[in-house]
Structure formats: C-alpha cells, structure tokens
Design a protein around this motif. Structure first.
Motif, PDB file in Angstrom:
ATOM      1  N   LYS A   1       0.844  -1.207   0.000  1.00 26.69           N
ATOM      2  CA  LYS A   1       0.000   0.000   0.000  1.00 26.69           C
ATOM      3  C   LYS A   1       0.880   1.258   0.000  1.00 26.69           C
ATOM      4  CE  LYS A   1      -4.022  -2.164   0.414  1.00 26.69           C
ATOM      5  NZ  LYS A   1      -5.047  -2.190  -0.651  1.00 26.69           N
ATOM      6  N   LEU A   2       0.338   2.348  -0.530  1.00 35.99           N
ATOM      7  CA  LEU A   2       1.080   3.613  -0.567  1.00 35.99           C
ATOM      8  C   LEU A   2       0.878   4.342   0.762  1.00 35.99           C
ATOM      9  CD1 LEU A   2      -0.123   4.731  -4.099  1.00 35.99           C
ATOM     10  CD2 LEU A   2       2.269   4.267  -3.480  1.00 35.99           C
ATOM     11  N   ILE A   3       1.974   4.688   1.405  1.00 34.75           N
ATOM     12  CA  ILE A   3       1.855   5.466   2.643  1.00 34.75           C
ATOM     13  C   ILE A   3       2.550   6.811   2.431  1.00 34.75           C
ATOM     14  CG2 ILE A   3       2.326   5.583   5.116  1.00 34.75           C
ATOM     15  CD1 ILE A   3       2.345   2.573   5.230  1.00 34.75           C
ATOM     16  N   TYR A   4       1.753   7.868   2.593  1.00 36.78           N
ATOM     17  CA  TYR A   4       2.289   9.229   2.471  1.00 36.78           C
ATOM     18  C   TYR A   4       2.302   9.852   3.860  1.00 36.78           C
ATOM     19  CZ  TYR A   4       0.786   8.684  -2.411  1.00 36.78           C
ATOM     20  OH  TYR A   4       0.575   8.237  -3.694  1.00 36.78           O
TER      21      TYR A   4
ATOM     22  N   ILE B   1       8.179   5.261   4.245  1.00 32.84           N
ATOM     23  CA  ILE B   1       7.017   5.785   3.515  1.00 32.84           C
ATOM     24  C   ILE B   1       7.303   5.836   2.011  1.00 32.84           C
ATOM     25  CG2 ILE B   1       6.007   7.175   5.381  1.00 32.84           C
ATOM     26  CD1 ILE B   1       7.576   9.595   4.124  1.00 32.84           C
ATOM     27  N   ASP B   2       6.228   5.921   1.237  1.00 32.28           N
ATOM     28  CA  ASP B   2       6.375   6.006  -0.223  1.00 32.28           C
ATOM     29  C   ASP B   2       6.466   7.440  -0.705  1.00 32.28           C
ATOM     30  OD1 ASP B   2       5.957   3.118  -0.990  1.00 32.28           O
ATOM     31  OD2 ASP B   2       4.201   3.509   0.259  1.00 32.28           O
ATOM     32  N   GLY B   3       6.025   8.353   0.149  1.00 30.24           N
ATOM     33  CA  GLY B   3       6.041   9.742  -0.268  1.00 30.24           C
ATOM     34  C   GLY B   3       5.463  10.615   0.824  1.00 30.24           C
ATOM     35  N   ALA B   4       5.294  11.884   0.491  1.00 32.96           N
ATOM     36  CA  ALA B   4       4.773  12.824   1.473  1.00 32.96           C
ATOM     37  C   ALA B   4       3.884  13.830   0.771  1.00 32.96           C
ATOM     38  CB  ALA B   4       5.924  13.536   2.176  1.00 32.96           C
ATOM     39  N   ILE B   5       2.877  14.308   1.523  1.00 35.84           N
ATOM     40  CA  ILE B   5       1.945  15.313   1.001  1.00 35.84           C
ATOM     41  C   ILE B   5       1.953  16.456   2.007  1.00 35.84           C
ATOM     42  CG2 ILE B   5      -0.479  15.812   0.456  1.00 35.84           C
ATOM     43  CD1 ILE B   5      -0.811  12.733  -0.078  1.00 35.84           C
ATOM     44  N   GLY B   6       2.346  17.655   1.586  1.00 39.90           N
ATOM     45  CA  GLY B   6       2.482  18.700   2.590  1.00 39.90           C
ATOM     46  C   GLY B   6       2.162  20.089   2.091  1.00 39.90           C
ATOM     47  N   SER B   7       1.698  20.912   3.014  1.00 39.96           N
ATOM     48  CA  SER B   7       1.364  22.292   2.688  1.00 39.96           C
ATOM     49  C   SER B   7       2.616  23.142   2.467  1.00 39.96           C
ATOM     50  CB  SER B   7       0.537  22.906   3.819  1.00 39.96           C
ATOM     51  OG  SER B   7       1.314  22.968   5.001  1.00 39.96           O
ATOM     52  N   THR B   8       3.641  22.922   3.316  1.00 38.62           N
ATOM     53  CA  THR B   8       4.824  23.781   3.209  1.00 38.62           C
ATOM     54  C   THR B   8       5.656  23.463   1.963  1.00 38.62           C
ATOM     55  OG1 THR B   8       6.197  22.364   4.628  1.00 38.62           O
ATOM     56  CG2 THR B   8       4.948  24.112   5.726  1.00 38.62           C
ATOM     57  N   PHE B   9       5.306  22.373   1.264  1.00 42.46           N
ATOM     58  CA  PHE B   9       6.020  22.081   0.015  1.00 42.46           C
ATOM     59  C   PHE B   9       5.704  23.132  -1.048  1.00 42.46           C
ATOM     60  CE2 PHE B   9       5.634  17.236   1.099  1.00 42.46           C
ATOM     61  CZ  PHE B   9       6.386  17.438   2.242  1.00 42.46           C
ATOM     62  N   ASN B  10       4.601  23.881  -0.852  1.00 45.90           N
ATOM     63  CA  ASN B  10       4.340  25.023  -1.748  1.00 45.90           C
ATOM     64  C   ASN B  10       5.516  25.987  -1.755  1.00 45.90           C
ATOM     65  OD1 ASN B  10       1.368  25.110  -2.810  1.00 45.90           O
ATOM     66  ND2 ASN B  10       1.161  24.445  -0.674  1.00 45.90           N
ATOM     67  N   LEU B  11       6.241  26.032  -0.610  1.00 45.25           N
ATOM     68  CA  LEU B  11       7.398  26.926  -0.492  1.00 45.25           C
ATOM     69  C   LEU B  11       8.711  26.161  -0.568  1.00 45.25           C
ATOM     70  CD1 LEU B  11       6.238  29.020   2.612  1.00 45.25           C
ATOM     71  CD2 LEU B  11       5.825  29.500   0.181  1.00 45.25           C
ATOM     72  N   ASN B  12       8.682  24.929  -0.093  1.00 42.47           N
ATOM     73  CA  ASN B  12       9.917  24.231   0.265  1.00 42.47           C
ATOM     74  C   ASN B  12      10.027  22.851  -0.391  1.00 42.47           C
ATOM     75  OD1 ASN B  12      12.205  24.326   2.024  1.00 42.47           O
ATOM     76  ND2 ASN B  12      11.213  22.817   3.366  1.00 42.47           N
TER      77      ASN B  12
END
Ligand code: SI3
Length: 289
Positions: A180-183, A198-209
């Motif tokens: 399964k995919l774990i973010y 984890i397989d990846g990450a989902i984040g708000s601050t990635f809009n900047l960083n």
C-alpha cells in the motif's frame, strides 16, 4: 504515485472567488520551480471545506487543465455529504485525476462501520484508486491497525495519507501493508517518517519548500541521515516561523514575494494582517535567499 506531493494552496480574491490566474501560477510554480512529483488538490491547504461544490469542481478543472499529464494529481473529494463526495469522485475521475483521496468523515462521531461504508460507497461508483486521508487532530477519527486492515480489504483503497505523530502505528502499517502507498502528512516529521519507509509525502509547506523536502526524503532513503537531519532542522526552523505567523496566510504571502499571486484566504479565515505580511517577507529572506 510515489514521491513529493504538494498539498496545493488555494488562491482566492477579496470576495472569496477563485483567482484562476493565481491558481494557475501556483500550479506552475510547484511544477516548474519545485519540481514536485504531484499535487494534492482541494485538501485542507486548498481551504476545501470552505468551498461550494461548483467551486471545488472549478478548482479541479483549472488544476488539471494547467498540469495536464506533467505530474500526478490526487483529488481530495471527502465531504460530510456523501452524495457530494460521489459526485466529485466521478467528476475528477472523468477529468483524469490519477487518484482520489477522502478525509475520514468528521464532526459527528461516526463509528468505524459508517466510515468503512463511506469509502466503499464512493468507490462503488468510480473506477479509480483511493488514498484514505487520516488526520486525527482535525477530525477526531483515530483508526487502529485492524481498522486500516479492514479498509484496505477494498482493493481500490491503495494507500493512506498519514497525518499523525504516531510513529508506532506508522511502522506497524508499513510492516503490515508493504504494497500500500503510505504518504506522510506532517512536513516537520518527514525525516522520521522517511526512515520508516514511507512512499512519499503530502504537505502544505512544500508550496514553499518542495525542493528541500525532496532532499530530506531522498537523503533518508539513501541512508545519509546526517544530511537529512541537517535539512530537517533547517526546515523545522522555517516551519516553526510559518506556523507562528499563521500557516496558510504565510504560505500565500511568501509566494507573493516570489511573484506568485496566491491571493488571500477565504472567510471565515482571516486575510494576512500588515504584520503577518511583513514577517512573511522576513521568512522568505531568512530561509530562501
Ligand atoms: O490536505 C492537505 O492540505 C494536507 O496535506 C495537509 C497537510 O497534512 C498539512 N496539514 C495541515 C493541517 O495543513 C501539513 O502539511 C502541515 O500544514 C504542516 O506539516 C505544518 O504543520
């Protein structure tokens, strides 16, 4: 579907209407500058729960039109109104979104059977995959390993966006469901989550960083923990300042300093004050120049 996904910030004008030009600029910035792997659309960061159904659809359309096939797109369609979730799931599947995601139903104290029925009801209606959006701090819904196991029995549920500081559960999930995919959902915890596989990450601050988030993720995967710790420390200094100044307001104001017209927050959220705008400019200077 692996890698760094930006939880896309919304762009609204003073009247609360979608700022289409600004939204397109945000999409382009994430793709062209930050080179993220994908976008998570109409999540918390997109102020989804403040939008009408037509507005949600408009955001989904604009983002798909701008991004095309350049990055993977996940459509957050969760709603307390199950019919709305199904309508949005069908709509975004037809638009070509690569996956759906739905926040666990919240506010009323739904029992687990009700939560499971909600996911299964959405998925009966569409031919698409689903990433469960688990964010207990905001929903009050805390699922355990056995409950995730029951959800994952539906083969269309292919993963979870795990936004919780529970590394014991995260490790148990990784071990139990290698397919399964774990973010990871908390940007300030990207390094420990990455170490757990984890397989990846989902984040708000990635809009900047987004660029540095990828470096943290990839350094941890390669086992270069010294580098990853240094980058996470720098990132957390920045996140602490962003959180202290108002998360979404600050992301928008920093983007504006970079020439991306991220607009303002939708009411009842407040727009940034003069002092927040000033501190956002300092954050840009201190961490990104
Ligand atoms: O749905 C979404 O927009 C997200 O992916 C949210 C994401 O988990 C963020 N959480 C919230 C509540 O905004 C995090 O990226 C969070 O902002 C960050 O870790 C700072 O605490």
């Amino acid at each position: 579907m692996k890698g760094i996904f930006t939880a896309l910030i919304g762009a609204f004008d003073e009247q609360g209407q979608i700022n289409e030009k600004g939204l397109r600029e945000i999409v382009r910035y994430n793709i062209d500058h930050s080179k993220v792997d994908g976008l998570y659309v109409n999540g918390s960061t997109g102020e989804n729960f403040l939008l009408s159904t037509p507005q949600k659809k408009k955001v989904f359309e604009i983002v798909k039109d701008e991004a095309g096939q350049e990055v993977k797109l996940i459509a957050q369609v969760g709603s307390l109104n199950l019919e709305e979730s199904i309508e949005l799931a069908k709509f975004t599947t037809e638009l070509g979104y690569d996956a759906l995601s739905a926040v666990t139903p919240f506010y009323y104290k739904f029992d687990f059977e009700e939560i499971k029925d909600y996911y299964n009801a959405i998925l009966e209606e569409v031919d698409n995959q689903m990433i469960v959006y688990s964010i207990p701090a905001l929903t009050g819904v805390n699922m355990n390993l056995e409950q995730f196991r029951e959800l994952f029995e539906n083969e269309k549920i292919t993963g979870v966006k795990f936004t919780a500081p529970d590394f014991f559960l995260l490790e148990r999930l990784r071990h139990a469901f290698p397919e399964k995919l774990i973010y990871s959902g908390f940007d300030e915890m990207l390094l420990p989550a990455s170490v757990l596989g984890i397989d990846g990450a989902i984040g708000s601050t990635f809009n900047l960083n987004g660029v540095k988030a990828r470096e943290i993720f990839e350094s941890a995967q390669k086992g270069d923990l010294e580098k990853a710790r240094k980058l996470q420390k720098e990132t957390n200094d920045m996140i602490s300042d962003v959180l202290s100044n108002g998360l979404y307001q600050t992301i928008k104001e920093v983007l504006k300093v970079r020439g991306v017209d991220a607009g303002v927050c939708r009411k009842p959220m407040k727009s940034a004050t003069e002092s927040q705008i000033k501190f956002a400019a300092e954050i840009q200077k201190k961490y990104f120049e």
